[in-house]
Design a protein around this motif. Structure first.
Motif, PDB file in Angstrom:
ATOM      1  N   ALA A 192      17.354  -9.946   6.711  1.00 28.46           N
ATOM      2  CA  ALA A 192      16.675 -11.134   5.857  1.00 28.46           C
ATOM      3  C   ALA A 192      17.510 -11.239   4.690  1.00 28.46           C
ATOM      4  O   ALA A 192      17.846 -12.518   4.350  1.00 28.46           O
ATOM      5  CB  ALA A 192      15.273 -10.769   5.593  1.00 28.46           C
ATOM      6  N   GLU A 193      17.526 -10.401   3.879  1.00 26.84           N
ATOM      7  CA  GLU A 193      18.286 -10.471   2.581  1.00 26.84           C
ATOM      8  C   GLU A 193      19.799 -11.052   2.735  1.00 26.84           C
ATOM      9  O   GLU A 193      20.048 -12.033   1.963  1.00 26.84           O
ATOM     10  CB  GLU A 193      18.427  -8.827   1.902  1.00 26.84           C
ATOM     11  N   ALA A 194      20.621 -10.498   3.557  1.00 27.60           N
ATOM     12  CA  ALA A 194      21.830 -11.011   3.475  1.00 27.60           C
ATOM     13  C   ALA A 194      22.043 -12.517   4.440  1.00 27.60           C
ATOM     14  O   ALA A 194      22.668 -13.220   4.024  1.00 27.60           O
ATOM     15  CB  ALA A 194      22.685  -9.995   4.614  1.00 27.60           C
ATOM     16  N   PHE A 195      20.993 -12.775   5.327  1.00 28.12           N
ATOM     17  CA  PHE A 195      20.920 -14.021   5.827  1.00 28.12           C
ATOM     18  C   PHE A 195      20.629 -15.028   4.848  1.00 28.12           C
ATOM     19  O   PHE A 195      21.401 -16.172   4.579  1.00 28.12           O
ATOM     20  CB  PHE A 195      19.849 -14.114   6.966  1.00 28.12           C
ATOM     21  N   HIS A 196      19.598 -14.883   4.131  1.00 32.23           N
ATOM     22  CA  HIS A 196      19.195 -15.719   3.141  1.00 32.23           C
ATOM     23  C   HIS A 196      20.198 -15.747   1.849  1.00 32.23           C
ATOM     24  O   HIS A 196      20.441 -16.889   1.086  1.00 32.23           O
ATOM     25  CB  HIS A 196      17.803 -15.633   2.625  1.00 32.23           C
ATOM     26  N   ILE A 228      15.540 -10.619  -6.159  1.00 36.04           N
ATOM     27  CA  ILE A 228      16.845 -10.880  -5.615  1.00 36.04           C
ATOM     28  C   ILE A 228      17.011 -12.374  -5.363  1.00 36.04           C
ATOM     29  O   ILE A 228      18.287 -12.736  -5.574  1.00 36.04           O
ATOM     30  CB  ILE A 228      16.865 -10.093  -4.193  1.00 36.04           C
ATOM     31  N   VAL A 229      15.971 -13.061  -4.947  1.00 35.40           N
ATOM     32  CA  VAL A 229      15.948 -14.319  -4.852  1.00 35.40           C
ATOM     33  C   VAL A 229      16.469 -14.972  -5.841  1.00 35.40           C
ATOM     34  O   VAL A 229      17.420 -15.821  -6.023  1.00 35.40           O
ATOM     35  CB  VAL A 229      14.788 -15.118  -4.246  1.00 35.40           C
ATOM     36  N   ASN A 230      16.116 -14.825  -7.035  1.00 37.52           N
ATOM     37  CA  ASN A 230      16.346 -15.579  -8.302  1.00 37.52           C
ATOM     38  C   ASN A 230      17.789 -14.997  -8.709  1.00 37.52           C
ATOM     39  O   ASN A 230      18.589 -15.906  -9.254  1.00 37.52           O
ATOM     40  CB  ASN A 230      15.288 -14.986  -9.410  1.00 37.52           C
ATOM     41  N   ARG A 231      18.254 -13.965  -8.335  1.00 38.26           N
ATOM     42  CA  ARG A 231      19.550 -13.535  -8.869  1.00 38.26           C
ATOM     43  C   ARG A 231      20.574 -14.410  -7.791  1.00 38.26           C
ATOM     44  O   ARG A 231      21.682 -14.682  -8.126  1.00 38.26           O
ATOM     45  CB  ARG A 231      19.896 -12.149  -8.455  1.00 38.26           C
ATOM     46  N   LEU A 232      20.261 -14.550  -6.624  1.00 38.47           N
ATOM     47  CA  LEU A 232      21.075 -15.579  -5.650  1.00 38.47           C
ATOM     48  C   LEU A 232      20.980 -16.930  -6.428  1.00 38.47           C
ATOM     49  O   LEU A 232      22.021 -17.578  -6.323  1.00 38.47           O
ATOM     50  CB  LEU A 232      20.262 -15.368  -4.212  1.00 38.47           C
ATOM     51  N   LEU A 233      19.937 -17.474  -6.721  1.00 37.15           N
ATOM     52  CA  LEU A 233      19.874 -18.893  -7.266  1.00 37.15           C
ATOM     53  C   LEU A 233      20.661 -18.860  -8.495  1.00 37.15           C
ATOM     54  O   LEU A 233      21.294 -19.741  -8.819  1.00 37.15           O
ATOM     55  CB  LEU A 233      18.466 -19.032  -7.716  1.00 37.15           C
ATOM     56  N   ALA A 234      20.853 -17.691  -9.150  1.00 37.60           N
ATOM     57  CA  ALA A 234      21.679 -17.740 -10.267  1.00 37.60           C
ATOM     58  C   ALA A 234      23.218 -17.508 -10.127  1.00 37.60           C
ATOM     59  O   ALA A 234      24.076 -17.124 -10.971  1.00 37.60           O
ATOM     60  CB  ALA A 234      21.162 -16.511 -11.389  1.00 37.60           C
ATOM     61  N   SER A 235      23.560 -17.185  -8.739  1.00 37.18           N
ATOM     62  CA  SER A 235      24.856 -16.975  -8.307  1.00 37.18           C
ATOM     63  C   SER A 235      25.256 -15.616  -8.749  1.00 37.18           C
ATOM     64  O   SER A 235      26.551 -15.250  -9.243  1.00 37.18           O
ATOM     65  CB  SER A 235      26.000 -18.058  -8.451  1.00 37.18           C
ATOM     66  N   ASP A 236      24.426 -14.737  -8.951  1.00 35.23           N
ATOM     67  CA  ASP A 236      24.833 -13.336  -9.336  1.00 35.23           C
ATOM     68  C   ASP A 236      23.997 -12.614  -8.241  1.00 35.23           C
ATOM     69  O   ASP A 236      23.002 -11.602  -8.536  1.00 35.23           O
ATOM     70  CB  ASP A 236      24.076 -13.186 -10.699  1.00 35.23           C
ATOM     71  N   PRO A 238      23.247  -9.339  -5.730  1.00 34.71           N
ATOM     72  CA  PRO A 238      23.123  -7.824  -5.916  1.00 34.71           C
ATOM     73  C   PRO A 238      24.302  -7.397  -5.119  1.00 34.71           C
ATOM     74  O   PRO A 238      24.867  -8.240  -4.297  1.00 34.71           O
ATOM     75  CB  PRO A 238      21.783  -7.391  -5.559  1.00 34.71           C
ATOM     76  N   ALA A 239      24.753  -6.343  -4.835  1.00 42.68           N
ATOM     77  CA  ALA A 239      25.866  -5.799  -4.457  1.00 42.68           C
ATOM     78  C   ALA A 239      25.709  -5.857  -2.917  1.00 42.68           C
ATOM     79  O   ALA A 239      26.638  -6.310  -2.198  1.00 42.68           O
ATOM     80  CB  ALA A 239      26.130  -4.296  -4.659  1.00 42.68           C
ATOM     81  N   ASP A 240      24.621  -5.621  -2.240  1.00 41.39           N
ATOM     82  CA  ASP A 240      24.352  -5.421  -1.150  1.00 41.39           C
ATOM     83  C   ASP A 240      24.683  -6.874  -0.211  1.00 41.39           C
ATOM     84  O   ASP A 240      25.305  -6.863   0.692  1.00 41.39           O
ATOM     85  CB  ASP A 240      23.073  -5.012  -0.576  1.00 41.39           C
ATOM     86  N   PRO A 241      23.868  -7.913  -0.825  1.00 36.72           N
ATOM     87  CA  PRO A 241      24.214  -9.387  -0.042  1.00 36.72           C
ATOM     88  C   PRO A 241      25.362 -10.131  -0.674  1.00 36.72           C
ATOM     89  O   PRO A 241      25.354 -11.310  -0.343  1.00 36.72           O
ATOM     90  CB  PRO A 241      22.666  -9.845  -0.243  1.00 36.72           C
ATOM     91  N   SER A 242      26.209  -9.515  -1.425  1.00 33.48           N
ATOM     92  CA  SER A 242      26.967 -10.186  -2.106  1.00 33.48           C
ATOM     93  C   SER A 242      27.935 -10.951  -1.168  1.00 33.48           C
ATOM     94  O   SER A 242      28.386 -11.856  -1.424  1.00 33.48           O
ATOM     95  CB  SER A 242      27.903  -9.360  -3.075  1.00 33.48           C
ATOM     96  N   GLU A 243      28.302 -10.014  -0.150  1.00 35.24           N
ATOM     97  CA  GLU A 243      29.503 -10.429   0.721  1.00 35.24           C
ATOM     98  C   GLU A 243      28.787 -11.726   1.361  1.00 35.24           C
ATOM     99  O   GLU A 243      29.491 -12.672   1.853  1.00 35.24           O
ATOM    100  CB  GLU A 243      29.793  -9.435   1.573  1.00 35.24           C
ATOM    101  N   ALA A 244      27.598 -11.633   2.060  1.00 33.61           N
ATOM    102  CA  ALA A 244      26.922 -12.655   2.703  1.00 33.61           C
ATOM    103  C   ALA A 244      26.829 -13.813   1.797  1.00 33.61           C
ATOM    104  O   ALA A 244      27.114 -15.116   2.356  1.00 33.61           O
ATOM    105  CB  ALA A 244      25.729 -12.268   3.101  1.00 33.61           C
ATOM    106  N   GLN A 264      34.789  -9.797   7.061  1.00 34.14           N
ATOM    107  CA  GLN A 264      34.037  -8.596   6.577  1.00 34.14           C
ATOM    108  C   GLN A 264      32.429  -8.748   7.100  1.00 34.14           C
ATOM    109  O   GLN A 264      32.118  -7.567   7.071  1.00 34.14           O
ATOM    110  CB  GLN A 264      34.181  -8.756   5.038  1.00 34.14           C
ATOM    111  N   ILE A 265      32.256  -9.617   6.891  1.00 37.98           N
ATOM    112  CA  ILE A 265      30.479  -9.794   7.600  1.00 37.98           C
ATOM    113  C   ILE A 265      30.325  -9.187   8.818  1.00 37.98           C
ATOM    114  O   ILE A 265      29.810  -8.368   9.333  1.00 37.98           O
ATOM    115  CB  ILE A 265      30.146 -11.216   7.577  1.00 37.98           C
ATOM    116  N   GLU A 266      31.608  -9.752   9.736  1.00 38.61           N
ATOM    117  CA  GLU A 266      31.751  -9.035  11.204  1.00 38.61           C
ATOM    118  C   GLU A 266      31.835  -7.766  11.163  1.00 38.61           C
ATOM    119  O   GLU A 266      31.231  -6.908  12.211  1.00 38.61           O
ATOM    120  CB  GLU A 266      32.511  -9.924  11.985  1.00 38.61           C
ATOM    121  N   MET A 267      32.561  -7.152  10.308  1.00 36.09           N
ATOM    122  CA  MET A 267      32.711  -5.656  10.320  1.00 36.09           C
ATOM    123  C   MET A 267      31.545  -4.896   9.881  1.00 36.09           C
ATOM    124  O   MET A 267      31.271  -3.971  10.313  1.00 36.09           O
ATOM    125  CB  MET A 267      33.944  -5.408   9.477  1.00 36.09           C
TER     126      MET A 267
END
Length: 307
Positions: A192-196, A228-236, A238-244, A264-267
């Motif tokens: 879920a985290e990477a998908f969103h 985490i959602v707010n960090r995504l909205l801020a284009s910042d 976290p490390a785990d979903p950063s590639e996604a 990279q996502i596929e790997m």
């Protein structure tokens, strides 16, 4: 967000499956050996002499209803309309029996003896649909256009100004759009985290504040932590979903870097997850694009991106 199946979704599947199997079994018995069925159900004898043709007619109705319910059980969220259709005849049949006991056509003893077989199947369907409706776990296709528009406008906080145009468009445009919507949120294998992260990244790349907030609320509904959602909205991210996030942003902005991020996502997650992220990133941008095309670009001005 419809999201992946949870325990209650599985319960709905089980209820519909039980109703389907019961209806098909009963109808099959009526078709294969109507006279044996007539003797097997003791209360039927009180209704008069057997008519094999008539029994088979009713058997076809049971089998038809059961097959439709079997189809609905495969994915009740998407196929809830099939559950309604499959349960319709069973429900009307049950109501007829209720009417007959109220009108005195048959006695209470006969009614209660018939109740498990006559009322059991439709009650299973009604309970299943009640769970879906109560949780709003319904694909939008099939909901009347105006009712859908009202619900969508409320769900998006008034940030879907294209809805009146959608409802007014000829050629069943709203219904076609309703079929499209679940595609933008398809998730089965992706975390879920990477998908969103990919979904929000793509939406932000389309430069649409309100749409990003809608995507963010979908992430919250799918269990992603608010921080985490707010960090995504801020284009910042976290490390785990950063590639996604980077992958979604690249797809949404038509950046050639999407190839490298996708590899990279596929790997990291596999081909199926890459597909799901690519699908949501490619399709979720349709909403802000539609707004721009209809002259609602001002509604996509920068907002405070926080949920």
């Amino acid at each position: 967000m419809l999201g992946k199946f949870d325990a209650l979704d599985r319960l709905v599947q089980l209820l519909l499956l039980a109703a389907a199997v019961g209806a098909i079994a009963n109808g099959g018995f009526m078709l294969v050996d109507p006279l044996a069925w007539y003797v097997f159900i003791p209360t039927v004898i009180t209704t008069g002499p057997p008519n094999a043709h008539f029994i088979r007619d009713i058997g076809l109705a049971y089998v038809g209803s059961g097959l439709i319910l079997l189809y609905a059980a495969g994915h009740p969220i998407l196929r809830w309309r099939a559950a309604v259709v499959g349960g319709l005849w069973l429900t009307l049949h049950g109501l007829l029996h209720i009417y007959e006991v109220i009108a005195g056509i048959c006695g209470p003893a006969t009614f209660w003896a018939d109740a498990p077989g006559v009322l059991g199947h439709p009650l299973l369907v009604i309970v299943a649909l009640t769970i879906l409706f109560a949780r709003q776990r319904l694909a939008p296709a099939g909901i009347p256009a105006r009712l859908f528009a009202q619900a969508a406008d409320k769900a998006t906080g008034g940030n879907s100004p294209y809805l009146p145009d959608l409802v007014a468009a000829p050629g069943h445009a709203a219904e076609k759009f309703q079929h499209f919507m679940p595609v933008t949120a398809h998730r089965q294998a992706a975390p879920a985290e990477a998908f969103h992260a990919a979904r929000i990244g793509a939406t932000l790349a389309a430069d649409c504040g309100p749409c990003a907030l809608i995507a963010a609320r979908g992430a919250l509904g799918d269990g992603v932590a608010r921080a985490i959602v707010n960090r995504l909205l801020a284009s910042d991210p976290p490390a785990d979903p950063s590639e996604a996030f980077a992958f979604g942003a690249a797809v949404g902005s038509h950046d050639p870097a999407a190839d490298a991020h996708g590899a990279q996502i596929e790997m990291l997650y596999g081909r199926t997850v890459r597909f799901e992220m690519a699908l949501t990133a490619a399709t979720v941008t349709a909403y802000p694009a539609l707004k721009r095309g209809l002259g609602f670009a001002t509604s996509c001005a920068l907002h405070k991106l926080e949920v």
